[in-house]
Each structure stands twice: as structure tokens, then as C-alpha cells.
Motif scaffolding. Structure first.
Motif, PDB file in Angstrom:
ATOM      1  N   MET A   1       1.530   0.116  -4.932  1.00  0.00           N
ATOM      2  CA  MET A   1       0.123   0.166  -5.301  1.00  0.00           C
ATOM      3  C   MET A   1      -0.412   1.590  -5.348  1.00  0.00           C
ATOM      4  O   MET A   1      -1.284   1.919  -6.154  1.00  0.00           O
ATOM      5  N   MET A   2       0.112   2.446  -4.477  1.00  0.00           N
ATOM      6  CA  MET A   2      -0.355   3.826  -4.445  1.00  0.00           C
ATOM      7  C   MET A   2       0.243   4.654  -5.580  1.00  0.00           C
ATOM      8  O   MET A   2      -0.437   5.513  -6.154  1.00  0.00           O
ATOM      9  N   ALA A   3       1.525   4.407  -5.910  1.00  0.00           N
ATOM     10  CA  ALA A   3       2.217   5.264  -6.877  1.00  0.00           C
ATOM     11  C   ALA A   3       2.310   4.661  -8.265  1.00  0.00           C
ATOM     12  O   ALA A   3       2.679   5.364  -9.210  1.00  0.00           O
ATOM     13  N   GLY A   4       2.005   3.387  -8.437  1.00  0.00           N
ATOM     14  CA  GLY A   4       2.214   2.726  -9.726  1.00  0.00           C
ATOM     15  C   GLY A   4       0.947   2.583 -10.532  1.00  0.00           C
ATOM     16  O   GLY A   4      -0.169   2.699 -10.031  1.00  0.00           O
TER      17      GLY A   4
ATOM     18  N   LEU B   1       5.188  -5.020 -11.234  1.00  0.00           N
ATOM     19  CA  LEU B   1       4.641  -4.203 -12.312  1.00  0.00           C
ATOM     20  C   LEU B   1       4.250  -2.819 -11.813  1.00  0.00           C
ATOM     21  O   LEU B   1       4.492  -1.808 -12.475  1.00  0.00           O
ATOM     22  N   SER B   2       3.640  -2.766 -10.642  1.00  0.00           N
ATOM     23  CA  SER B   2       3.273  -1.473 -10.077  1.00  0.00           C
ATOM     24  C   SER B   2       4.502  -0.663  -9.701  1.00  0.00           C
ATOM     25  O   SER B   2       4.535   0.562  -9.881  1.00  0.00           O
ATOM     26  N   LEU B   3       5.522  -1.349  -9.209  1.00  0.00           N
ATOM     27  CA  LEU B   3       6.755  -0.653  -8.823  1.00  0.00           C
ATOM     28  C   LEU B   3       7.467  -0.082 -10.041  1.00  0.00           C
ATOM     29  O   LEU B   3       8.048   1.011  -9.990  1.00  0.00           O
ATOM     30  N   GLY B   4       7.423  -0.816 -11.156  1.00  0.00           N
ATOM     31  CA  GLY B   4       8.099  -0.346 -12.363  1.00  0.00           C
ATOM     32  C   GLY B   4       7.426   0.840 -13.009  1.00  0.00           C
ATOM     33  O   GLY B   4       8.046   1.539 -13.825  1.00  0.00           O
ATOM     34  N   THR B   5       6.166   1.087 -12.697  1.00  0.00           N
ATOM     35  CA  THR B   5       5.449   2.219 -13.289  1.00  0.00           C
ATOM     36  C   THR B   5       5.162   3.312 -12.271  1.00  0.00           C
ATOM     37  O   THR B   5       4.328   4.184 -12.522  1.00  0.00           O
ATOM     38  N   ALA B   6       5.814   3.235 -11.120  1.00  0.00           N
ATOM     39  CA  ALA B   6       5.586   4.251 -10.095  1.00  0.00           C
ATOM     40  C   ALA B   6       6.123   5.593 -10.575  1.00  0.00           C
ATOM     41  O   ALA B   6       7.305   5.725 -10.901  1.00  0.00           O
ATOM     42  N   GLY B   7       5.276   6.564 -10.652  1.00  0.00           N
ATOM     43  CA  GLY B   7       5.673   7.898 -11.091  1.00  0.00           C
ATOM     44  C   GLY B   7       4.607   8.909 -10.725  1.00  0.00           C
ATOM     45  O   GLY B   7       3.453   8.568 -10.491  1.00  0.00           O
TER      46      GLY B   7
ATOM     47  N   VAL C   1       4.653 -10.515  -8.827  1.00  0.00           N
ATOM     48  CA  VAL C   1       4.645  -9.911 -10.160  1.00  0.00           C
ATOM     49  C   VAL C   1       3.770  -8.659 -10.177  1.00  0.00           C
ATOM     50  O   VAL C   1       4.127  -7.644 -10.796  1.00  0.00           O
ATOM     51  N   ALA C   2       2.632  -8.692  -9.479  1.00  0.00           N
ATOM     52  CA  ALA C   2       1.757  -7.513  -9.441  1.00  0.00           C
ATOM     53  C   ALA C   2       2.462  -6.329  -8.788  1.00  0.00           C
ATOM     54  O   ALA C   2       2.385  -5.189  -9.282  1.00  0.00           O
TER      55      ALA C   2
ATOM     56  N   LEU D   1       8.680  -5.523   2.989  1.00  0.00           N
ATOM     57  CA  LEU D   1       7.999  -5.867   1.742  1.00  0.00           C
ATOM     58  C   LEU D   1       6.584  -5.294   1.699  1.00  0.00           C
ATOM     59  O   LEU D   1       6.119  -4.840   0.643  1.00  0.00           O
ATOM     60  N   MET D   2       5.905  -5.295   2.821  1.00  0.00           N
ATOM     61  CA  MET D   2       4.560  -4.729   2.857  1.00  0.00           C
ATOM     62  C   MET D   2       4.592  -3.217   2.631  1.00  0.00           C
ATOM     63  O   MET D   2       3.697  -2.653   1.995  1.00  0.00           O
ATOM     64  N   PHE D   3       5.623  -2.561   3.140  1.00  0.00           N
ATOM     65  CA  PHE D   3       5.765  -1.120   2.894  1.00  0.00           C
ATOM     66  C   PHE D   3       5.967  -0.848   1.405  1.00  0.00           C
ATOM     67  O   PHE D   3       5.339   0.054   0.830  1.00  0.00           O
ATOM     68  N   ILE D   4       6.841  -1.654   0.758  1.00  0.00           N
ATOM     69  CA  ILE D   4       7.072  -1.491  -0.679  1.00  0.00           C
ATOM     70  C   ILE D   4       5.792  -1.793  -1.463  1.00  0.00           C
ATOM     71  O   ILE D   4       5.474  -1.118  -2.444  1.00  0.00           O
ATOM     72  N   THR D   5       5.038  -2.800  -1.019  1.00  0.00           N
ATOM     73  CA  THR D   5       3.786  -3.136  -1.701  1.00  0.00           C
ATOM     74  C   THR D   5       2.799  -1.978  -1.650  1.00  0.00           C
ATOM     75  O   THR D   5       2.207  -1.595  -2.669  1.00  0.00           O
ATOM     76  N   GLY D   6       2.633  -1.415  -0.460  1.00  0.00           N
ATOM     77  CA  GLY D   6       1.725  -0.283  -0.336  1.00  0.00           C
ATOM     78  C   GLY D   6       2.176   0.914  -1.156  1.00  0.00           C
ATOM     79  O   GLY D   6       1.354   1.574  -1.815  1.00  0.00           O
ATOM     80  N   TYR D   7       3.471   1.170  -1.152  1.00  0.00           N
ATOM     81  CA  TYR D   7       4.003   2.291  -1.933  1.00  0.00           C
ATOM     82  C   TYR D   7       3.788   2.074  -3.427  1.00  0.00           C
ATOM     83  O   TYR D   7       3.397   2.988  -4.166  1.00  0.00           O
TER      84      TYR D   7
END
Length: 655
Positions: free
Chosen positions: A53-56, A355-361, A351-352, A45-51
């Protein structure tokens, strides 16, 4: 071998050992491998969070962005290859299209350049001079950023860098911060393109936009659910007969009123001629489902209230005893506050990240210096992993609360001197939990998660296959839903008693669950009828919180219908309201179940003699004895009536 307050059990090596049903002093860590598994899961989960936040960039969903990669309403970082990117758009909150009357969308790409502006033109602008005057008076430049205001009428390329003339009057749209043209002909073309764009949006992004658009309402409704839950906890602490009648009356009124409002909103949506967006049609479908579900729940609960109305006085006595136990540990009433704060922080974090994961691009530049965002691969799998984390972690936090309360109740129950309770039983229970039994809480919450995931997958498949109108498949899906729900309810009941047994004996989850099943099976006749009435009243309290919170959400979301999939945020609000009410009212539920499990253990290991006196007080023993006599008397009268009717039938003469 002499039995001192215990029962014989066979260990794995075949040697018979004595199991002491008493809070043990010497403990050891239980289920450590499950705790390690939970730690590894959270590493993912921490890996997904970092990814994420960086990409979203969650702001792009609602705030909007221009053709050069600038998000409107905030400062931006430059994009390589896009000279007009990286600008400060703090005061430019609205998206303006240079050619709004001939707008076309292909794969979510606009055929017209878009800019961030500070205000939308409210009057028609017919010439470049009008554009220049509007920019000087309002500070809102409607031409490309690298064109100075003084050059609007001098630059030969101004016609390409400025909007198509005449510029129709427009107003800012409240949800997506777009300048919507007010000219009827232009508005119809613009709206048709915007509607087609929203209807083609992925469901995942529709949900995210709905959550972001209604974030203030969701937070307000969560606070409302918190207030309702805390008020009910205080009310149950000092419960009286009048309060029980008042609660039942409020629940009945809330169920009937909520069902009526849902049916009225569905009728209003169905007969609204302006319903064109797919999100509004989805709202209509979900409203129908909510209305049917609410009606069924109302009928079932009203029937149960009618059947159990004669047991109200009995329930009041039950809660008085539970309130007396909580009175010895008054800080138990504040335990849900800490649980709620931890859950709230986790939900905000979840939720944060979502939201960041849904806009990762990734931002990619085109030949004209414009910027396009392309979605990254593998986001869907990360979202599912993140969703499992929501369920497992929420259940783990609730399991820790249950073990804390059960440990405090066990410590106070197995205390000979009732007038001198142990010092700091809650802190002692928390320390025992964190030092020895976190793995047990992880395992119990994981089993709940395992039963929830198939229900979610079935619901996902049901939504995919529902268009085929296969009645047999629908019936099969509903049967599976019901089966998994029943299994989850039974497992929750078993988990709660397993946590109490672990607090008593210090054993792992499987051993504690087995011991709990054994003791409950031997005392089911004494405990089942008692706990059912109390659980039913507590369930009505949860229904009360959910009903009035969802009603507030219906009234709040109904004012913002356009382009907002508010049904999903409403479902999220209902879920949060139920978790809050469950977290608060579980103080009474866990205390009641832990007390009666300790009572059953006390009855099995002691006989009330001078050598083996009971740990329970006289009031609890009298209450259980009287309730069992009432239950046995009702069964005896029922059997007697049945026999009388049977005998009377046999003695009737034949005609």
C-alpha cells in the motif's frame, strides 16, 4: 472393563482408556501450535500489505501517467525534484504523446513526452493557432503544463513544448486511455510500438492489467455464480425426481454447449488475420487448452451419467433424508452466505494487495524534471508468499464452515428426542469451533495447501520448459499433476471426516483422522456406495454453476479482445465460481457425510437393544439397509452370471 458406547484405545503412556463416541462436554484446545503458526503467517501478510500500500500504485497500470509522474484521472502528490508533478488530473483522463508518429520505446521508456489531457484531438491540427483554438474550445491543453494558452503563439520555445506539427486526429483507446492517432501511416508506427511494448510486458503485469480492465465483468460474473449456487441449494432442499432429471439435462446441455463455444472461439481466433499481440496469441493457446479439457470432462461425465442413470430414484431418497436433517436445522442453508461474504471480503483484499504489489516502485527524477518508476527488488518473493496466503486462508475459511456444519449435525444426531432438537445448534457449533478447534481447521487447511503448492510449481516449470518439446518431460509433468490431484482429493475426503470426528470427541486433527479412518474402514461396505451417488449429483451441481458462469464470461470477455489477457481473469472467474458452488453445496455434502459417519459410530457402539438403543431414526436405518441389500444383490447377480458363463464354457464340447 465395561464398554459404554465406546472402544478401547491405548494412550501414549500405555494405559488403556475408554474413548466415548459421544459429543463431549469438557473440551480442550486442539492443535494450538498450528493456530500460532497461522497467526505468524498472517503477521507476514500484514507486513506485505503495508509495504504494497505504501509503495504501490495500481492506477498506473490502466489509467496511465505522464512524463512528470502524474497519474491521469486523479489527484496526485508532488514528487521531489519534479516541479510539474503533484497536479490535479481528475478531469484529464487520457495520455497524449507529443510526438506520436515517431514514438520509440526502450526498456518501457518513451522517447516522447506524454501529458494528461481531458480530450483527444479528433481533427488534424496544423499550426500553433489551431492548438490554441483547440485548447480554448475544448479545455484540453496539448502543450506542456507550464505554458499558458495565450503564450502558444508568443513563446519562442513553443515548438519544443508543444506537440510536433501537424498533430494527427486521434481517439481515446478504451483500455489504456491513450490517444491513438487515426492517420494510417502514423497509426501503423504507433501501433507497432504499442504492440512491442505490451508483448514485452511481464506476465505478472499482463495479468494485473487484464484483471483491472475486466474488473466489472469479474464482479458481475461472481454475482451470477452466487445466484446460481443459492438457487441450487434451495432446489436440493426440496428435491424431487423431476428436478434431478432437469439438473442432469441442464448439465449435459451446458457441457456440450460450452465445449462447442470454446472450439468455435479457438477457430475464430486462429483464423483472425489481425491477431498480432502476444496476449491475443496466448488467448488462442489457452482457448485450445480449455476446449480440450472441456471436451474430455464432457465425455467422462456423460459416460458416468449413462452408467449411473438407474440410481436416480435411490439418490432422490438420499437427498430427502438429508433434507429432513437440514429441516431440523434450517439456518444451515444460510451458513454458506456468511462464508461467501467472508471469502468475498478476503478476495477483494487479496486482489487489492496484489495490484498494489505489482506496481510497487520508486519514483526517480531525471535531469529534465521528468519522473521514472523503477521496480523494487524482492517483489516476486512477496507475490509468491501472498499467493500461498490466498490458498491457505481460503481453505481455512472453508474448513471452518465444514466444522460448523458437522458440529451442528452431530449435536442434533446424538439427541434422543428428535421432536425437540437442541436450541441454537449452529451458534453452539461456532462457539465450540472458535474456543477449541481453530487449530484443527488450520492444520487441515495447511495440508491441502502443501499439496497444492507443488502442483502450482510444476505448472510454472511446465510453462517454462514447454518450448523444448520434450514428450517424456510433458508426460512426466502430467503424471505428477494427476498424482497430486488424487492425493488432494483423498486428503479433502479425510479432512471432512476428521472435522466431524473432532466435533464428536474433541480430539486433535491427527487423532480425529485416525479414528475416522478406523470407523470408515469398518463400515466402508455400508457407506461407500451410498455417499458416491450423492457426491456425484452434488458434483454435477458444481459443474452446472461453473459451466454457465464461464460461458457468460466467454461472451463478455470476447467483446474486448485487444490488449487484454482475458484468459487469466476467465480462469479466475471459473475458480471463484467453483469455490462459491462448493461453499454452498457443501452444506449437503458435509451434512450427508457427517450423518453417515454418525450412523457408523452409532452402529458400532450401540446394538438397538433397550440398554443400548440407536440414536438414528427408523427411516435412516431402513434406507441404509435397503441400499445395502440392493448393492449386495447386484454383486450376487454379477458373480452368478460370471459363474454361469464360466460353467457354460467348461461344458462346451471340443470341436
Amino acid at each position: 472393563m465395561e464398554r459404554r458406547g465406546g472402544r478401547q484405545q491405548d494412550s501414549g503412556d500405555g494405559v488403556s482408556e475408554l474413548r466415548e463416541w459421544r459429543p463431549v462436554i469438557g473440551r480442550k484446545c486442539t492443535d494450538p501450535l498450528w493456530l500460532l503458526l497461522f497467526f505468524l503467517f498472517w503477521t507476514g501478510l500484514m507486513f506485505i500489505t503495508g509495504y504494497a500500500m505504501m509503495a504501490g500504485a495500481a492506477e498506473r497500470l490502466v489509467l496511465g501517467y505522464d512524463s512528470f509522474g502524474n497519474v491521469c484521472g486523479r489527484k496526485n502528490t508532488p514528487v521531489k525534484g519534479a516541479p510539474l508533478s503533484g497536479q490535479d488530473m481528475t478531469n484529464k483522463k487520457y495520455v497524449f504523446f507529443l510526438n506520436p508518429c515517431s514514438l520509440e520505446m526502450q526498456s518501457f521508456k518513451s522517447s516522447s513526452l506524454s501529458l494528461c489531457v481531458s480530450s483527444c484531438p479528433e481533427e488534424q491540427l496544423n499550426s500553433l493557432e489551431d492548438l490554441q483554438s483547440f485548447a480554448r474550445e475544448n479545455g484540453s491543453c496539448l502543450c506542456v503544463y507550464n505554458l499558458n494558452i495565450s503564450s502558444y503563439t508568443l513563446n519562442p520555445k513553443a515548438a519544443e513544448l508543444c506537440p510536433t506539427l501537424p498533430v494527427p486526429p486521434s481517439k481515446s483507446f478504451p483500455l489504456f486511455n491513450r490517444c491513438v492517432p487515426q492517420n494510417p501511416e502514423c497509426y501503423s508506427k504507433y501501433a507497432s510500438v504499442l504492440i512491442s511494448m505490451v508483448n514485452e510486458m511481464d506476465v505478472f503485469h499482463q495479468i494485473l492489467s487484464g484483471i483491472l480492465a475486466g474488473r466489472d465483468t469479474v464482479i458481475g460474473l461472481s454475482v451470477l455464480a452466487l445466484a446460481f449456487s443459492f438457487t441450487l441449494v434451495l432446489a436440493f432442499r426440496f428435491i424431487r425426481t423431476v428436478l434431478v432429471h432437469t439438473l442432469i439435462a441442464l448439465v449435459v446441455f451446458g457441457l456440450l454447449f460450452l465445449s462447442g463455444v470454446l472450439w468455435w472461439l479457438y477457430y475464430d481466433y486462429r483464423n483472425d488475420p489481425s491477431t498480432e499481440l502476444e496476449t491475443e496469441k496466448e488467448n488462442e493457446k489457452f482457448l485450445l487448452g480449455y476446449a480440450i479439457f472441456s471436451t474430455i470432462v464432457t465425455v467422462v461425465l456423460l459416460s458416468l451419467i449413462l452408467v449411473l442413470r438407474k440410481q436416480l430414484q435411490f439418490t432422490v431418497r438420499l437427498f430427502r433424508i438429508v433434507g429432513k436433517i437440514i429441516g431440523r436445522i434450517p439456518f444451515l442453508l444460510f451458513q454458506p452466505l456468511w462464508t461467501f461474504l467472508i471469502l468475498l471480503m478476503f478476495w477483494v483484499f487479496w486482489v487489492a494487495v496484489l495490484l498494489s504489489l505489482g506496481t510497487a516502485g520508486t519514483a526517480q527524477t531525471t535531469s529534465g524534471g521528468q519522473v521514472e518508476y523503477r521496480a523494487l527488488s524482492g517483489i516476486c518473493y512477496m507475490a509468491w508468499y501472498h499467493f500461498v496466503g490466498l490458498i491457505w486462508t481460503s481453505e481455512f475459511i472453508l474448513a471452518c464452515q465444514q466444522m460448523t456444519i458437522a458440529g451442528a449435525v452431530v449435536t442434533c444426531y446424538f439427541n434422543r428426542n428428535k421432536n425437540s432438537p437442541p436450541l441454537h445448534p449452529i451458534l453452539s457449533s461456532i462457539s465450540v469451533l472458535f474456543c477449541y478447534h481453530l487449530g484443527t481447521a488450520v492444520k487441515g487447511s495447511f495440508l491441502i495447501t502443501i499439496l497444492r503448492i507443488p502442483r502450482i510449481v510444476l505448472f510454472y516449470l511446465y510453462n517454462i520448459l514447454k518450448q523444448k518439446e520434450n514428450a517424456c518431460a510433458k508426460c512426466l509433468f502430467k503424471c505428477c499433476f494427476c498424482c497430486f490431484w488424487c492425493q488432494e482429493s483423498c486428503l479433502r475426503y479425510l479432512n471432512q471426516h476428521a472435522y466431524t470426528t473432532a466435533a464428536i470427541n474433541g480430539t486433535n486433527f491427527c487423532t480425529s483422522a485416525r479414528d475416522a479412518v478406523f470407523i470408515l474402514a469398518n463400515n466402508s461396505a455400508k457407506l461407500t456406495s451410498i455417499s458416491c451417488f450423492g457426491d456425484f449429483i452434488l458434483f454435477l451441481g458444481k459443474v452446472f454453476v461453473v459451466c454457465f458462469t464461464v460461458f457468460g464470461g466467454l461472451m463478455a470477455f470476447n467483446y474486448h479482445r485487444e490488449l487484454q489477457a482475458w484468459v487469466v481473469p476467465l480462469l479466475l472467474v471459473g475458480f471463484f465460481a467453483y469455490l462459491m458452488s462448493h461453499s454452498f453445496l457443501s452444506v449437503f455434502e458435509v451434512t450427508m457425510d457427517a450423518t453417515f459417519l454418525c450412523f457408523a459410530v452409532d452402529m458400532e457402539t450401540n446394538d438397538g437393544s433397550a440398554e443400548k438403543p440407536y440414536f438414528m431414526d427408523q427411516e435412516l436405518l431402513t434406507f441404509v439397509s435397503q441400499s445395502n441389500k440392493i448393492t449386495e444383490g447386484q454383486k450376487h447377480r454379477h458373480m452368478r452370471s460370471f459363474q454361469d458363463n464360466e460353467d457354460g464354457t467348461e461344458l462346451q464340447p471340443m470341436t
